[in-house]
Design an enzyme around this catalytic site. Sequence first.
Site: not given
Length: 251
Positions: A23, A40, A134
């Site tokens: 955020d 972004h 991962l």
Amino acid sequence: MNVMLRQKLDPDRLPRHVAIIMDGNGRWAQRQGYSRIRGHQEGAESVRTVVRLCREIGVGYLTLYAFSEENWQRPPLEVQALMQLLGRYLQQEIAEMVENQIAFQAIGDLTKLPARIQRQLVETTAATAGGRALTLTLALSYGGRSEIVQAARLLAEKVRQGQLAPEAIDRELFAQHLYTHDLPDPDLLIRTSGEYRISNFLLWQLAYTELYFTDTLWPDFREEEFLEAILDYQRRDRRFGLTQDQIEAQL
Ligand code: FPP
């Protein structure tokens, strides 16, 4: 590379699964006098950093809240820019994910995403399947309550078809019908930008998760901030509702 912080990590007490609510991209951009979209873009760089770090230090699962159900209500140009950024990210990272043994997947109501993105998601998931180092999960068009509702619907349908008895529904079976059926529950949830909310993320899965909140905005959340979060996690006592004596007796 932050050698000092890395040395402080206890390799035996790493969180197996880290989930992040990324955020503050908009506020970061505003503070620098840039457009939200630039925020972004910088946020996507933090994604690259955190993915690389998880693989390097040995976190097995990373789940990122990249686009919520509610995010569809943002201005159309911002939604478009986020989709473009996501498309570019997948295109640029696919080879490196394959090379680095990263298995990619997306969760959420993916049918709402542009067809081009849906195709890229399928391709990236297929190309990286089998990655052992991962598992990177992007939550896209994701909402925790909707996820629980769709699980309830799947189960109800099985009951209606006579394949399942209502008494057979327990927590485990329920969890198997969530988008996250192949993931362990998160050990650590990080939320950036000084907001103290879960915002409809992984509602079922976060039941016993350690929560970590930081004022740092997501585009500024890089190696040092991530390692600090892991170190903070390693200082916690996780008791899962038991007493300290019971926990010690299990060891
Ligand atoms: C929240 O910041 C962030 C988002 C809604 C999108 C997250 C997207 C990225 C980090 C970049 C793209 C992702 C990938 C995987 C390449 P905000 O816009 O709500 O910030 P604000 O609260 O300050 O307005």
